[in-house]
Motif scaffolding. Sequence first.
Motif, PDB file in Angstrom:
ATOM      1  N   ARG A 188     -12.936   1.794  28.782  1.00 46.81           N
ATOM      2  CA  ARG A 188     -12.187   2.422  27.696  1.00 46.81           C
ATOM      3  C   ARG A 188     -11.190   3.447  28.194  1.00 46.81           C
ATOM      4  O   ARG A 188     -10.539   4.127  27.398  1.00 46.81           O
ATOM      5  CB  ARG A 188     -13.166   3.093  26.737  1.00 46.81           C
ATOM      6  CG  ARG A 188     -13.937   2.068  25.966  1.00 46.81           C
ATOM      7  CD  ARG A 188     -15.168   2.615  25.319  1.00 46.81           C
ATOM      8  NE  ARG A 188     -15.748   1.553  24.534  1.00 46.81           N
ATOM      9  CZ  ARG A 188     -16.003   1.663  23.241  1.00 46.81           C
ATOM     10  NH1 ARG A 188     -15.787   2.787  22.623  1.00 46.81           N
ATOM     11  NH2 ARG A 188     -16.495   0.642  22.592  1.00 46.81           N
ATOM     12  N   SER A 189     -11.115   3.591  29.494  1.00 49.61           N
ATOM     13  CA  SER A 189     -10.205   4.592  30.046  1.00 49.61           C
ATOM     14  C   SER A 189      -8.898   3.928  30.472  1.00 49.61           C
ATOM     15  O   SER A 189      -8.754   2.706  30.442  1.00 49.61           O
ATOM     16  CB  SER A 189     -10.843   5.258  31.259  1.00 49.61           C
ATOM     17  OG  SER A 189     -10.862   4.342  32.339  1.00 49.61           O
ATOM     18  N   ARG A 190      -7.966   4.755  30.875  1.00 49.56           N
ATOM     19  CA  ARG A 190      -6.696   4.268  31.400  1.00 49.56           C
ATOM     20  C   ARG A 190      -6.932   3.302  32.567  1.00 49.56           C
ATOM     21  O   ARG A 190      -6.372   2.210  32.606  1.00 49.56           O
ATOM     22  CB  ARG A 190      -5.878   5.471  31.877  1.00 49.56           C
ATOM     23  CG  ARG A 190      -4.529   5.142  32.469  1.00 49.56           C
ATOM     24  CD  ARG A 190      -3.827   6.416  32.891  1.00 49.56           C
ATOM     25  NE  ARG A 190      -3.467   7.233  31.748  1.00 49.56           N
ATOM     26  CZ  ARG A 190      -2.267   7.187  31.156  1.00 49.56           C
ATOM     27  NH1 ARG A 190      -1.339   6.409  31.621  1.00 49.56           N
ATOM     28  NH2 ARG A 190      -2.015   7.952  30.108  1.00 49.56           N
ATOM     29  N   TYR A 193      -8.088  -0.175  31.365  1.00 45.09           N
ATOM     30  CA  TYR A 193      -6.988  -0.984  30.833  1.00 45.09           C
ATOM     31  C   TYR A 193      -6.109  -1.498  31.968  1.00 45.09           C
ATOM     32  O   TYR A 193      -5.687  -2.652  31.982  1.00 45.09           O
ATOM     33  CB  TYR A 193      -6.134  -0.155  29.862  1.00 45.09           C
ATOM     34  CG  TYR A 193      -6.691  -0.109  28.470  1.00 45.09           C
ATOM     35  CD1 TYR A 193      -6.495  -1.171  27.588  1.00 45.09           C
ATOM     36  CD2 TYR A 193      -7.423   0.973  28.018  1.00 45.09           C
ATOM     37  CE1 TYR A 193      -7.000  -1.138  26.299  1.00 45.09           C
ATOM     38  CE2 TYR A 193      -7.938   1.021  26.730  1.00 45.09           C
ATOM     39  CZ  TYR A 193      -7.725  -0.041  25.882  1.00 45.09           C
ATOM     40  OH  TYR A 193      -8.237  -0.022  24.611  1.00 45.09           O
ATOM     41  N   TYR A 194      -5.818  -0.626  32.913  1.00 43.18           N
ATOM     42  CA  TYR A 194      -4.946  -1.015  34.021  1.00 43.18           C
ATOM     43  C   TYR A 194      -5.598  -2.103  34.871  1.00 43.18           C
ATOM     44  O   TYR A 194      -4.932  -3.040  35.305  1.00 43.18           O
ATOM     45  CB  TYR A 194      -4.596   0.208  34.880  1.00 43.18           C
ATOM     46  CG  TYR A 194      -3.555   1.114  34.258  1.00 43.18           C
ATOM     47  CD1 TYR A 194      -3.042   0.846  32.992  1.00 43.18           C
ATOM     48  CD2 TYR A 194      -3.069   2.225  34.928  1.00 43.18           C
ATOM     49  CE1 TYR A 194      -2.094   1.662  32.418  1.00 43.18           C
ATOM     50  CE2 TYR A 194      -2.110   3.060  34.362  1.00 43.18           C
ATOM     51  CZ  TYR A 194      -1.631   2.775  33.104  1.00 43.18           C
ATOM     52  OH  TYR A 194      -0.690   3.588  32.537  1.00 43.18           O
ATOM     53  N   LEU A 196      -7.820  -4.378  33.946  1.00 41.62           N
ATOM     54  CA  LEU A 196      -7.796  -5.661  33.235  1.00 41.62           C
ATOM     55  C   LEU A 196      -6.392  -6.246  33.264  1.00 41.62           C
ATOM     56  O   LEU A 196      -6.214  -7.456  33.447  1.00 41.62           O
ATOM     57  CB  LEU A 196      -8.277  -5.488  31.791  1.00 41.62           C
ATOM     58  CG  LEU A 196      -9.723  -5.021  31.601  1.00 41.62           C
ATOM     59  CD1 LEU A 196     -10.070  -4.966  30.123  1.00 41.62           C
ATOM     60  CD2 LEU A 196     -10.706  -5.915  32.331  1.00 41.62           C
ATOM     61  N   ALA A 197      -5.392  -5.380  33.121  1.00 40.09           N
ATOM     62  CA  ALA A 197      -4.004  -5.852  33.153  1.00 40.09           C
ATOM     63  C   ALA A 197      -3.691  -6.461  34.520  1.00 40.09           C
ATOM     64  O   ALA A 197      -3.089  -7.529  34.608  1.00 40.09           O
ATOM     65  CB  ALA A 197      -3.050  -4.695  32.852  1.00 40.09           C
ATOM     66  N   THR A 332     -12.834  -5.796  19.883  1.00 40.61           N
ATOM     67  CA  THR A 332     -11.396  -6.001  19.816  1.00 40.61           C
ATOM     68  C   THR A 332     -10.970  -7.291  20.475  1.00 40.61           C
ATOM     69  O   THR A 332      -9.798  -7.555  20.614  1.00 40.61           O
ATOM     70  CB  THR A 332     -10.675  -4.850  20.534  1.00 40.61           C
ATOM     71  OG1 THR A 332     -11.113  -4.831  21.894  1.00 40.61           O
ATOM     72  CG2 THR A 332     -10.973  -3.529  19.890  1.00 40.61           C
ATOM     73  N   GLY A 333     -11.958  -8.097  20.894  1.00 43.45           N
ATOM     74  CA  GLY A 333     -11.592  -9.323  21.572  1.00 43.45           C
ATOM     75  C   GLY A 333     -11.362  -9.105  23.043  1.00 43.45           C
ATOM     76  O   GLY A 333     -11.063 -10.029  23.772  1.00 43.45           O
ATOM     77  N   LYS A 334     -11.497  -7.860  23.478  1.00 40.21           N
ATOM     78  CA  LYS A 334     -11.290  -7.583  24.902  1.00 40.21           C
ATOM     79  C   LYS A 334     -12.504  -8.053  25.659  1.00 40.21           C
ATOM     80  O   LYS A 334     -13.631  -7.742  25.305  1.00 40.21           O
ATOM     81  CB  LYS A 334     -11.099  -6.081  25.112  1.00 40.21           C
ATOM     82  CG  LYS A 334     -10.869  -5.731  26.569  1.00 40.21           C
ATOM     83  CD  LYS A 334     -10.330  -4.339  26.724  1.00 40.21           C
ATOM     84  CE  LYS A 334     -11.389  -3.274  26.581  1.00 40.21           C
ATOM     85  NZ  LYS A 334     -10.863  -1.958  26.830  1.00 40.21           N
ATOM     86  N   LYS A 335     -12.276  -8.794  26.727  1.00 38.15           N
ATOM     87  CA  LYS A 335     -13.378  -9.199  27.586  1.00 38.15           C
ATOM     88  C   LYS A 335     -13.990  -7.955  28.170  1.00 38.15           C
ATOM     89  O   LYS A 335     -13.291  -7.085  28.671  1.00 38.15           O
ATOM     90  CB  LYS A 335     -12.848 -10.072  28.716  1.00 38.15           C
ATOM     91  CG  LYS A 335     -13.042 -11.535  28.452  1.00 38.15           C
ATOM     92  CD  LYS A 335     -12.647 -12.325  29.675  1.00 38.15           C
ATOM     93  CE  LYS A 335     -12.383 -13.754  29.290  1.00 38.15           C
ATOM     94  NZ  LYS A 335     -11.648 -14.454  30.285  1.00 38.15           N
TER      95      LYS A 335
ATOM     96  N   PHE B  90      -1.275 -10.785  29.005  1.00 39.43           N
ATOM     97  CA  PHE B  90      -2.617 -10.601  29.561  1.00 39.43           C
ATOM     98  C   PHE B  90      -3.536 -11.462  28.700  1.00 39.43           C
ATOM     99  O   PHE B  90      -4.079 -11.009  27.693  1.00 39.43           O
ATOM    100  CB  PHE B  90      -3.037  -9.134  29.518  1.00 39.43           C
ATOM    101  CG  PHE B  90      -2.068  -8.224  30.239  1.00 39.43           C
ATOM    102  CD1 PHE B  90      -1.660  -8.519  31.522  1.00 39.43           C
ATOM    103  CD2 PHE B  90      -1.587  -7.075  29.634  1.00 39.43           C
ATOM    104  CE1 PHE B  90      -0.767  -7.697  32.204  1.00 39.43           C
ATOM    105  CE2 PHE B  90      -0.702  -6.245  30.306  1.00 39.43           C
ATOM    106  CZ  PHE B  90      -0.290  -6.549  31.586  1.00 39.43           C
ATOM    107  N   ASP B  97      -4.637  -4.749  22.817  1.00 40.65           N
ATOM    108  CA  ASP B  97      -4.862  -4.199  24.162  1.00 40.65           C
ATOM    109  C   ASP B  97      -3.690  -4.500  25.099  1.00 40.65           C
ATOM    110  O   ASP B  97      -3.371  -3.699  25.973  1.00 40.65           O
ATOM    111  CB  ASP B  97      -6.167  -4.740  24.750  1.00 40.65           C
ATOM    112  CG  ASP B  97      -7.382  -4.114  24.084  1.00 40.65           C
ATOM    113  OD1 ASP B  97      -7.207  -3.048  23.459  1.00 40.65           O
ATOM    114  OD2 ASP B  97      -8.482  -4.672  24.179  1.00 40.65           O
ATOM    115  N   VAL B 110      -5.653   7.438  25.910  1.00 31.92           N
ATOM    116  CA  VAL B 110      -5.835   6.082  25.397  1.00 31.92           C
ATOM    117  C   VAL B 110      -5.677   6.067  23.873  1.00 31.92           C
ATOM    118  O   VAL B 110      -5.074   5.147  23.314  1.00 31.92           O
ATOM    119  CB  VAL B 110      -7.210   5.517  25.821  1.00 31.92           C
ATOM    120  CG1 VAL B 110      -7.483   4.198  25.122  1.00 31.92           C
ATOM    121  CG2 VAL B 110      -7.272   5.334  27.332  1.00 31.92           C
ATOM    122  N   LEU B 131      -6.077  -8.255  16.738  1.00 28.01           N
ATOM    123  CA  LEU B 131      -7.379  -8.433  17.395  1.00 28.01           C
ATOM    124  C   LEU B 131      -7.579  -9.819  18.009  1.00 28.01           C
ATOM    125  O   LEU B 131      -8.595 -10.098  18.621  1.00 28.01           O
ATOM    126  CB  LEU B 131      -8.508  -8.121  16.414  1.00 28.01           C
ATOM    127  CG  LEU B 131      -8.535  -6.673  15.916  1.00 28.01           C
ATOM    128  CD1 LEU B 131      -9.771  -6.412  15.080  1.00 28.01           C
ATOM    129  CD2 LEU B 131      -8.460  -5.687  17.074  1.00 28.01           C
TER     130      LEU B 131
END
Lengths: 337, 239
Positions: A188-190, A193-194, A196-197, A332-335, B90, B97, B110, B131
């Motif tokens: 959940r931190s910067r 996110y980076y 995963l990107a 959120t659908g985020k893996k 992505f 996201d 964030v 989403l």
Amino acid sequence: MNLLLEGVPRSALILLALFFAALIAAPMVLNDYLIVVLITILYFAYAGQCWNIMMGFAGQLSLGHALYIGLGAYVTAALYVKFGVSPWIGLLPALVIAGAVGAVIGFLAFRFGVSGVYFAILTIAFAEFARIGFDHFPWVGGAAGYFLPVANYTQNDFFNLRGSQTMFYYILLAMTVLAFVLCHLLLRSRAGYYWLAIRESPEAAEALGINIFRYKMYAVVLSAALTSLGGVIFAFFYNNLFPEQVFHISRSIELILGPIIGGIGTLFGPVVGAFLLTGLAEGLREVMLRLGIDLPGVKQVFYGICLLCVVMFLPEGVWPPLKKKLGLDRDTGKKGS
Amino acid sequence: MALLEVSGISKSFSGLKAVQNVSFEVPEGKIVGLIGPNGAGKTTCFNMIAGVYKPDTGTVMLNGARIDGRRPDEICKAGIGRTFQIVKPFAGLSVLDNVVVGALNAAASVSEARQKADEVLEILGLASKRLQAASTLTLPDRKRLEVARALATRPKLLLLDEVMAGLRPTEIDQMVRVLLDLNKRGLTILLIEHVMRAVMALSGNVIVLHHGELISRGTPDQIAKDPKVLECYLGEEAL
């Protein structure tokens, strides 16, 4: 607390709490053998979680994580045996050394554009360096192995990590929970996110202002350092270290099977994978024992079959579909939730 | 002084001269179109501005500071956002996201980035799909996501590489409206585009590349009448 719990479905929290309570209560009802099984499971869950930071989050495949386990094990064991340094203090240099070695590998790879399979080969190479190096390092026993003094401890010496299985069980449980919470917060931190990107598309990540070299380095160093703590427990629980065993590539592979089968890049993957693999392998061993069949290598074959099944039928791992079944996919659908 | 000044940039790929001695400016607050036939060197130009390639010769200045040869992330930090012609979402992350990653470029936290991302998704008409996993989007939506992500980095200059390709006429008009609106709010845009309807509607100035060289520049009307451009790109029937 807000960051920790925000967006987590209530049902997931309840399930998690029940699971955790069962794990806390387990040593009170289980026999010694089953506690050792649980210790093995937690060890793989912890190490798998650490590996997952690098591969699952940042997309950098390491096939040499036994290197960091071994470094953590040898550093703290040597400091304890030779100088009487408590492993709780010895783990600090272990963290630093493992992190530094990770940094060297990361620097070599990322500076010179080594990625994908070639990066994985580089990680194997370093683990092999260590294996052969420690084989010829007489200060810590060389190939003949390095041993910690074993005695019958009537009392748990927590400060020196000498004591009963139950003590190790609770320490590993705490480590696994902390690693889990840390990964949850990281995602959940910067940095999360980076990572995963970078995993999904390094070019696009870079175009969005991400210093991909720096963030890949963070992932490697953090993963390496945390993994070394698993090595500390390994050394003090088994009391013997052989370079041919701790640094061997089969150790590195064993370590990553859990997260692969559980689900790469997910928080629960390493935990689920460790329970499934070790649990089933031990169950299989028990059944074979009862039937009086003695087949060496049956565990390896079993691991192979498990991996094959997952790759063929559940390429995302066991956890993502299981999560859906349990109705926990309101994220959120985020893996990695 | 223009916001972006490109002077004399060239780039060869093992003997193939992709871009030769190209110079142009993008004044602050304007929309400039970059057109030309396939293989003219438009995307190579973009990649030199965005830091993917270091120009063999020449300089790129943003706000008077040299940026050529800097890394893509440094150039993004300096204030240039870009999209990719071949979209690079992505895929495993949600639409939201995806944009949050972009927004983190300029956001302190964030939660601030999430807020900014929601705003941008609203502007690009992707809010209802926030989403969904990016891998489930259709191509037009992926193009919008490219723009949203680049926009979320809060650039001074936005480089758009064929974001209209594959869009239906109504969708093109919608995208044109969005871009004009953003431009009105102060965003400078340099766009590569084959969809003439969009180029003509958006650009104050157009630059034409052919075989890596700049062959014409001017207002859309002037370009549309330039015989050199007609010959190599727009075609005789445009007359």
